[in-house]
Structures are given as structure tokens and as C-alpha cells.
Write a protein that holds these residues in place. Structure first.
Motif, mmCIF file in Angstrom:
data_model
loop_
_atom_site.group_PDB
_atom_site.id
_atom_site.type_symbol
_atom_site.label_atom_id
_atom_site.label_comp_id
_atom_site.label_asym_id
_atom_site.label_seq_id
_atom_site.Cartn_x
_atom_site.Cartn_y
_atom_site.Cartn_z
ATOM 1 N N ALA A 273 0.827 -1.207 0.000
ATOM 2 C CA ALA A 273 0.000 0.000 0.000
ATOM 3 C C ALA A 273 0.861 1.256 0.000
ATOM 4 O O ALA A 273 0.529 2.250 -0.654
ATOM 5 N N ALA A 274 1.971 1.224 0.722
ATOM 6 C CA ALA A 274 2.859 2.387 0.779
ATOM 7 C C ALA A 274 3.542 2.639 -0.561
ATOM 8 O O ALA A 274 3.853 3.785 -0.898
ATOM 9 N N VAL A 275 3.753 1.568 -1.336
ATOM 10 C CA VAL A 275 4.466 1.698 -2.610
ATOM 11 C C VAL A 275 3.540 2.145 -3.739
ATOM 12 O O VAL A 275 3.903 3.010 -4.546
ATOM 13 N N VAL A 276 2.339 1.570 -3.813
ATOM 14 C CA VAL A 276 1.488 1.783 -4.987
ATOM 15 C C VAL A 276 0.482 2.922 -4.830
ATOM 16 O O VAL A 276 -0.140 3.320 -5.817
ATOM 17 N N THR A 277 0.296 3.439 -3.629
ATOM 18 C CA THR A 277 -0.668 4.516 -3.430
ATOM 19 C C THR A 277 0.049 5.837 -3.184
ATOM 20 O O THR A 277 1.238 5.855 -2.896
ATOM 21 N N PRO A 278 -0.671 6.959 -3.290
ATOM 22 C CA PRO A 278 -0.068 8.263 -2.969
ATOM 23 C C PRO A 278 0.421 8.292 -1.524
ATOM 24 O O PRO A 278 -0.044 7.508 -0.686
ATOM 25 N N PRO A 279 1.353 9.191 -1.229
ATOM 26 C CA PRO A 279 1.943 9.221 0.127
ATOM 27 C C PRO A 279 1.019 9.862 1.158
ATOM 28 O O PRO A 279 1.366 10.847 1.795
ATOM 29 N N ASP A 280 -0.163 9.292 1.311
ATOM 30 C CA ASP A 280 -1.068 9.765 2.358
ATOM 31 C C ASP A 280 -1.615 8.567 3.115
ATOM 32 O O ASP A 280 -1.755 7.470 2.566
ATOM 33 N N VAL A 281 -1.918 8.786 4.365
ATOM 34 C CA VAL A 281 -2.340 7.693 5.242
ATOM 35 C C VAL A 281 -3.677 7.108 4.808
ATOM 36 O O VAL A 281 -3.911 5.905 4.911
ATOM 37 N N VAL A 282 -4.571 7.962 4.301
ATOM 38 C CA VAL A 282 -5.926 7.523 3.967
ATOM 39 C C VAL A 282 -5.908 6.435 2.910
ATOM 40 O O VAL A 282 -6.494 5.353 3.079
ATOM 41 N N SER A 283 -5.242 6.693 1.774
ATOM 42 C CA SER A 283 -5.233 5.715 0.694
ATOM 43 C C SER A 283 -4.468 4.459 1.078
ATOM 44 O O SER A 283 -4.827 3.349 0.659
ATOM 45 N N GLN A 284 -3.429 4.594 1.881
ATOM 46 C CA GLN A 284 -2.656 3.425 2.299
ATOM 47 C C GLN A 284 -3.492 2.507 3.189
ATOM 48 O O GLN A 284 -3.492 1.290 3.022
ATOM 49 N N LEU A 285 -4.214 3.103 4.127
ATOM 50 C CA LEU A 285 -5.086 2.295 4.984
ATOM 51 C C LEU A 285 -6.235 1.698 4.173
ATOM 52 O O LEU A 285 -6.653 0.554 4.420
ATOM 53 N N ALA A 286 -6.752 2.468 3.215
ATOM 54 C CA ALA A 286 -7.878 2.005 2.404
ATOM 55 C C ALA A 286 -7.493 0.823 1.529
ATOM 56 O O ALA A 286 -8.372 0.048 1.112
ATOM 57 N N LEU A 287 -6.208 0.672 1.229
ATOM 58 C CA LEU A 287 -5.754 -0.474 0.438
ATOM 59 C C LEU A 287 -5.301 -1.623 1.329
ATOM 60 O O LEU A 287 -5.621 -2.789 1.065
ATOM 61 N N ALA A 288 -4.566 -1.321 2.395
ATOM 62 C CA ALA A 288 -3.983 -2.375 3.230
ATOM 63 C C ALA A 288 -5.043 -3.131 4.037
ATOM 64 O O ALA A 288 -4.999 -4.359 4.117
ATOM 65 N N ILE A 289 -5.987 -2.422 4.624
ATOM 66 C CA ILE A 289 -6.988 -3.080 5.467
ATOM 67 C C ILE A 289 -7.864 -4.042 4.665
ATOM 68 O O ILE A 289 -8.063 -5.200 5.079
#
Length: 262
Positions: free
Chosen positions: A216-232
Motif C-alpha cells: 500500500a505504501a508503494v502503490v498509493t499516494p503518500p497519504d495515510v488515507v489511501s494506504q489504509l484504504a488499500l492495506a486493510i
């Protein structure tokens, strides 16, 4: 009298076709698939039209732009090419069930009954999960990401994203979330092929959580929202995949596997 046990008849015996017949069938299947895409593209060109399709795609960003700001085109042909690309992409997605059916109809005659039980559910589930991932990205993630990004924009900067850059961003996000939602399919395939056991998949849970957040940290923009939205969702889908693998293996065994297991 021979002690050798009699082998069951091959259910595919007599279904062989000449190579030329396969080529002719492949050509016909391709024609039907291309025709389905062409019909969908023609329908979308009439309504809602290429321009309106782009407006629909850009809506999550436009809502969060400053008042009076719009997207811009830095290339002369961008106002024509970008909506056309979106039209063709949308047409392919709409026609995808027909395309997948043509693929299935071509390969199904060469599969055993237990293999048909294996392939068809995977094709359908992978398609549905990909669409769910794209829809989740469009309806939920985009709104949260764009709102978060605009909240950090200085008041002295007027955002005016380029339409080609926006299309590239959207496609990469759609692909990332669509593939991420394929986690259950990947888990089922690995377990069914015997690459890993169900117990090993359960033991790998903790490592997969870390892996999901790294991806999620690699493929999404550097914001917490999108990273959590992909990882969870990836973590939840991994659990779904473990459960589905147990059910799937039980109901897609070959006759010899089922007899040896009993």
C-alpha cells in the motif's frame, strides 16, 4: 484373467478436433469478443458520450478543487484522445462478461468436469472482485484522498491538474485496487495447486499484514488515507481467501484425488 484394475473411460475421448477447426473457432470467438466491445463503444459514444464519461471519471477530483478551478489540457490533442481512451476502456469493461464467456467457451471443451468446476468459479470471482476493487476506489478512496491532498494545498496555489496526468493516476489506482482485491483468488489458486497448505497460509497471517502495508505504501499516494484504504481490505480479503480455499479444495477434487482422500 488380468489383475490390473480397469481404468475409467476418458470423458474427453473422441472430443478432439483438427487444428484448423480450432483456429476457425478461435477466430469466431475473437470476432464475437471484438463485436461486443464495438457495440458497447458505439452505445457509450451515443450516450453519455466521451466527454461526459470523462466528466464522470473526473467528478471525485472536481468536487474538491477550489471554486472556479478546472482541469486543463497541456497537449493539443488531449481533449480528443483522453475521452476516446476512456470510452474504449469503459466499453471493454462493459463487454468483459461477453469476452470472458468467449474465452471460457473456447477452452471448456478441453477440460475435465472437475477442471470446469475449478476454472469457471475463478474466472467469475476474479472478475467480480476486480470490479468491486475499482468501485471501492472510485466511490470511497478518491473522495478521501483528494480531500486530504487539497487540505494541505497552500492558499497561494490554484490547483489545475492536467487531464492526461489525471487519467494516468486514475488508471494506476484502479489497477492497484483491482489487483489488490484479487487476493482471495490468489490464495485459493496457491492452495488448490498445492503450493502452500491451509495451515501455512494461516501461519503467514502476521507476515501478510506487514506485506499489505508495504504494498500500500508503494502503490498509493503518500497519504495515510489511501494506504489504509488499500492495506486493510487486503488483510480482510486474505482471511476470506483462506476460508474460500478450504471450501474450494473440497468441491473441486479430481475423482482420483477424492477416492484417495476418502
Amino acid at each position: 484373467m488380468s489383475d490390473t484394475p480397469s481404468q475409467p473411460d476418458d470423458e474427453l475421448k473422441g472430443s478432439e478436433q483438427p487444428f484448423v477447426a480450432h483456429l476457425i473457432e478461435l477466430r469466431d470467438r475473437l470476432i464475437w469478443a471484438v463485436a461486443a466491445v464495438a457495440v458497447a463503444a458505439a452505445a457509450l459514444a451515443i450516450y453519455p458520450g466521451p466527454g461526459n464519461l470523462y466528466d464522470i471519471l473526473a467528478a471525485p477530483l472536481v468536487v474538491h478543487l477550489p471554486k472556479g478551478a478546472t482541469l486543463i489540457a497541456t497537449s493539443v490533442i488531449s481533449p480528443f484522445m483522453v475521452p476516446l481512451k476512456i470510452l474504449l476502456m469503459s466499453a471493454f469493461l462493459i463487454a468483459l462478461p461477453v469476452v470472458l464467456y468467449q474465452v471460457w467457451a473456447f477452452v471448456a471443451p478441453g477440460l475435465y468436469s472437475h477442471e470446469k468446476k475449478l476454472v469457471m468459479p475463478l474466472v467469475v470471482s476474479s472478475t467480480v472482485l476486480f470490479f468491486i476493487g475499482v468501485a471501492f476506489c472510485y466511490f470511497f478512496v478518491f473522495g478521501q484522498v483528494f480531500s486530504f491532498i487539497q487540505s494541505f494545498a497552500p492558499k497561494s496555489i490554484t490547483a489545475a491538474p492536467d487531464i492526461e496526468a489525471y487519467l494516468s493516476f486514475v488508471l494506476s489506482m484502479f489497477l492497484a485496487f483491482g489487483l489488490a482485491f484479487e487476493v482471495p483468488v490468489a490464495v485459493v489458486v496457491l492452495a488448490r495447486m498445492g503450493v502452500v497448505s491451509i495451515q501455512k497460509l494461516k501461519d503467514f497471517r502476521g507476515y501478510f499484514v506487514v506485506l499489505a502495508f508495504v504494498i500500500a505504501a508503494v502503490v498509493t499516494p503518500p497519504d495515510v488515507v489511501s494506504q489504509l484504504a488499500l492495506a486493510i481490505p487486503m488483510c480482510l480479503l486474505y482471511e476470506l481467501g483462506i476460508w474460500a480455499a478450504q471450501v474450494f479444495i473440497k468441491h473441486t477434487q479430481a475423482p482420483d484425488e477424492a477416492s484417495s482422500a476418502s
